[in-house]
Scaffold this motif. Sequence first.
Motif, mmCIF file in Angstrom:
data_model
loop_
_atom_site.group_PDB
_atom_site.id
_atom_site.type_symbol
_atom_site.label_atom_id
_atom_site.label_comp_id
_atom_site.label_asym_id
_atom_site.label_seq_id
_atom_site.Cartn_x
_atom_site.Cartn_y
_atom_site.Cartn_z
ATOM 1 N N SER A 1 -18.161 30.195 49.963
ATOM 2 C CA SER A 1 -18.776 31.461 50.575
ATOM 3 C C SER A 1 -17.565 32.575 50.687
ATOM 4 C CB SER A 1 -19.365 31.078 51.844
ATOM 5 O OG SER A 1 -18.376 30.774 52.776
ATOM 6 N N ILE A 2 -16.384 32.111 50.931
ATOM 7 C CA ILE A 2 -15.289 33.141 50.891
ATOM 8 C C ILE A 2 -15.088 33.786 49.461
ATOM 9 C CG2 ILE A 2 -13.343 31.417 50.107
ATOM 10 C CD1 ILE A 2 -11.573 32.986 52.563
ATOM 11 N N ILE A 3 -15.353 33.225 48.550
ATOM 12 C CA ILE A 3 -15.125 34.014 47.255
ATOM 13 C C ILE A 3 -16.240 35.059 47.044
ATOM 14 C CG2 ILE A 3 -15.020 33.664 44.843
ATOM 15 C CD1 ILE A 3 -13.813 31.178 45.262
ATOM 16 N N LYS A 4 -17.541 34.604 47.482
ATOM 17 C CA LYS A 4 -18.532 35.468 47.496
ATOM 18 C C LYS A 4 -18.279 36.731 48.352
ATOM 19 C CE LYS A 4 -22.099 31.266 47.030
ATOM 20 N NZ LYS A 4 -22.968 30.744 47.829
ATOM 21 N N GLU A 5 -18.075 36.481 49.371
ATOM 22 C CA GLU A 5 -17.764 37.694 50.388
ATOM 23 C C GLU A 5 -16.486 38.483 50.028
ATOM 24 O OE1 GLU A 5 -17.228 35.724 53.955
ATOM 25 O OE2 GLU A 5 -19.043 34.868 54.282
ATOM 26 N N PHE A 6 -15.529 37.945 49.176
ATOM 27 C CA PHE A 6 -14.512 38.782 48.856
ATOM 28 C C PHE A 6 -15.137 39.755 47.529
ATOM 29 C CE2 PHE A 6 -10.648 39.629 46.175
ATOM 30 C CZ PHE A 6 -9.842 40.101 47.118
ATOM 31 N N VAL A 7 -15.901 39.030 46.721
ATOM 32 C CA VAL A 7 -16.050 39.792 45.492
ATOM 33 C C VAL A 7 -17.266 40.933 45.999
ATOM 34 C CG1 VAL A 7 -17.502 39.452 43.515
ATOM 35 C CG2 VAL A 7 -15.928 37.909 43.916
ATOM 36 N N ILE B 1 -27.557 42.240 53.999
ATOM 37 C CA ILE B 1 -28.063 42.873 52.952
ATOM 38 C C ILE B 1 -28.985 41.791 52.181
ATOM 39 C CG2 ILE B 1 -28.102 44.296 50.903
ATOM 40 C CD1 ILE B 1 -25.596 45.535 51.880
ATOM 41 N N PRO B 2 -30.432 41.813 52.365
ATOM 42 C CA PRO B 2 -31.141 40.742 51.720
ATOM 43 C C PRO B 2 -30.603 40.394 50.150
ATOM 44 C CG PRO B 2 -32.318 42.327 53.010
ATOM 45 C CD PRO B 2 -31.103 42.854 53.096
ATOM 46 N N TYR B 3 -30.512 41.395 49.514
ATOM 47 C CA TYR B 3 -30.254 41.210 48.074
ATOM 48 C C TYR B 3 -28.858 40.612 47.764
ATOM 49 C CZ TYR B 3 -28.832 42.189 43.319
ATOM 50 O OH TYR B 3 -28.394 41.855 41.753
ATOM 51 N N PHE B 4 -27.920 40.779 48.533
ATOM 52 C CA PHE B 4 -26.542 40.101 48.252
ATOM 53 C C PHE B 4 -27.101 38.701 48.832
ATOM 54 C CE2 PHE B 4 -24.934 44.308 47.864
ATOM 55 C CZ PHE B 4 -24.191 44.001 46.646
ATOM 56 N N HIS B 5 -27.493 38.537 50.072
ATOM 57 C CA HIS B 5 -27.894 37.194 50.748
ATOM 58 C C HIS B 5 -28.397 36.208 49.695
ATOM 59 C CE1 HIS B 5 -28.445 34.476 54.099
ATOM 60 N NE2 HIS B 5 -29.664 34.331 53.606
ATOM 61 N N HIS B 6 -29.562 36.798 49.136
ATOM 62 C CA HIS B 6 -30.265 35.831 48.153
ATOM 63 C C HIS B 6 -29.635 35.536 46.966
ATOM 64 C CE1 HIS B 6 -33.752 36.021 50.707
ATOM 65 N NE2 HIS B 6 -34.046 37.410 50.577
ATOM 66 N N LEU B 7 -28.634 36.791 46.345
ATOM 67 C CA LEU B 7 -27.925 36.482 45.280
ATOM 68 C C LEU B 7 -26.739 35.366 45.596
ATOM 69 C CD1 LEU B 7 -27.211 37.441 42.400
ATOM 70 C CD2 LEU B 7 -25.674 39.021 43.446
ATOM 71 N N ALA B 8 -26.109 35.677 46.697
ATOM 72 C CA ALA B 8 -25.067 34.392 47.158
ATOM 73 C C ALA B 8 -25.424 33.248 47.309
ATOM 74 C CB ALA B 8 -24.584 35.023 48.400
ATOM 75 N N ALA B 9 -26.786 33.174 47.844
ATOM 76 C CA ALA B 9 -27.518 31.634 47.821
ATOM 77 C C ALA B 9 -27.591 30.942 46.365
ATOM 78 C CB ALA B 9 -28.746 31.825 48.716
ATOM 79 N N GLU B 10 -27.627 31.967 45.508
ATOM 80 C CA GLU B 10 -28.158 31.138 44.242
ATOM 81 C C GLU B 10 -26.724 30.915 43.570
ATOM 82 O OE1 GLU B 10 -30.414 33.972 42.232
ATOM 83 O OE2 GLU B 10 -32.310 33.980 43.473
ATOM 84 N N ILE B 11 -25.825 31.432 43.854
ATOM 85 C CA ILE B 11 -24.486 31.207 43.116
ATOM 86 C C ILE B 11 -23.514 29.991 43.922
ATOM 87 C CG2 ILE B 11 -22.179 32.123 42.545
ATOM 88 C CD1 ILE B 11 -23.524 35.022 42.463
ATOM 89 N N ASN B 12 -23.411 29.040 43.211
ATOM 90 C CA ASN B 12 -22.818 27.974 43.971
ATOM 91 C C ASN B 12 -21.198 28.034 43.786
ATOM 92 O OD1 ASN B 12 -22.575 25.264 45.056
ATOM 93 N ND2 ASN B 12 -22.717 24.049 43.080
#
Length: 296
Positions: free
Chosen positions: A263-269, A249-260
């Motif tokens: 990745s496992i935490i990003k995916e879980f959230v 999903i592009p929105y989540f992909h770009h949002l995840a890229a901006e959050i440092n």
Amino acid sequence: MASGFFVLLDDIAAIMDDVAVMSKVAAKKTAGILGDDLAVNAEKASGFASSRELPVLWAISKGSLLNKIIILPIAFLLSAFFPVAIIVILVLGGLFLAYEGAEKIYEFIFPHKHEESQGITEDVMTEEQILEAEKGKIKSAIVTDFILSVEIVIIALGTVIGQPITQQIIVTSIIALIATIGVYGIVALIVRMDEAGYKLIKFSKKEKSISKFIGNILVKALPLVIKSLTVIGTIALILVAGGIFVHYIPYFHHLAAEINIPSIIKEFVAGLVLGFVVLGFVNLFKLIFKKKEPAL
């Protein structure tokens, strides 16, 4: 004639060598999802009467093989002619997995009675009730396996895109076969731990022996393993779903890229949030349709 035959053998050997190398790469790529698949399916396959565990596992395994037979040719066709459909299917499957994970967490926080909560036991249920309950759990396990199988097949196929179609089919099919035989073989060993433990204790002639010691460990460990797999399986559902959302999903992909953050935490959230969103909609629809049902 003879030289042509040996050239053919050499070509076959080269192809098989390429297949072996690509299969190894695909196996590494799908290792994470296979681990999640094991945890989820071990949790799904637990809770049956002891005498019914292997027959039920065999039924789920056959369903899993049928899933692969359905998914593989469709995946090859969609990859060749309509690749966007694969992403849509993955996202829809991710929503279902996230919903299942969120529902388990919701039930843990706000427990309520349901038919399968105490497992399927021979001493408190009739044979007809056992078979009916088994059908429901088997169906649920096969549906979840289907969605996880789609993810496994797509990831494996992605490692061989650009290769000849024959090699794509062979490599992806090998990974799909490993996903079924390997996962359900290990699941069978897990759910039969206590049976193996009882046999070791039974055949032990000495009061203190290694076999009896191991048998006691296996018997006592099974409930802990099953409880652990329930937790691990729930987390795995959410992580797999979150991974789909973040990558496709592009929105989540770009949002995840901006959050440092890892990745496992990003995916879980991502999986957890969308899982509870879907759960909210499902519960809302259930409430609406329940109100519309005529009173008896």
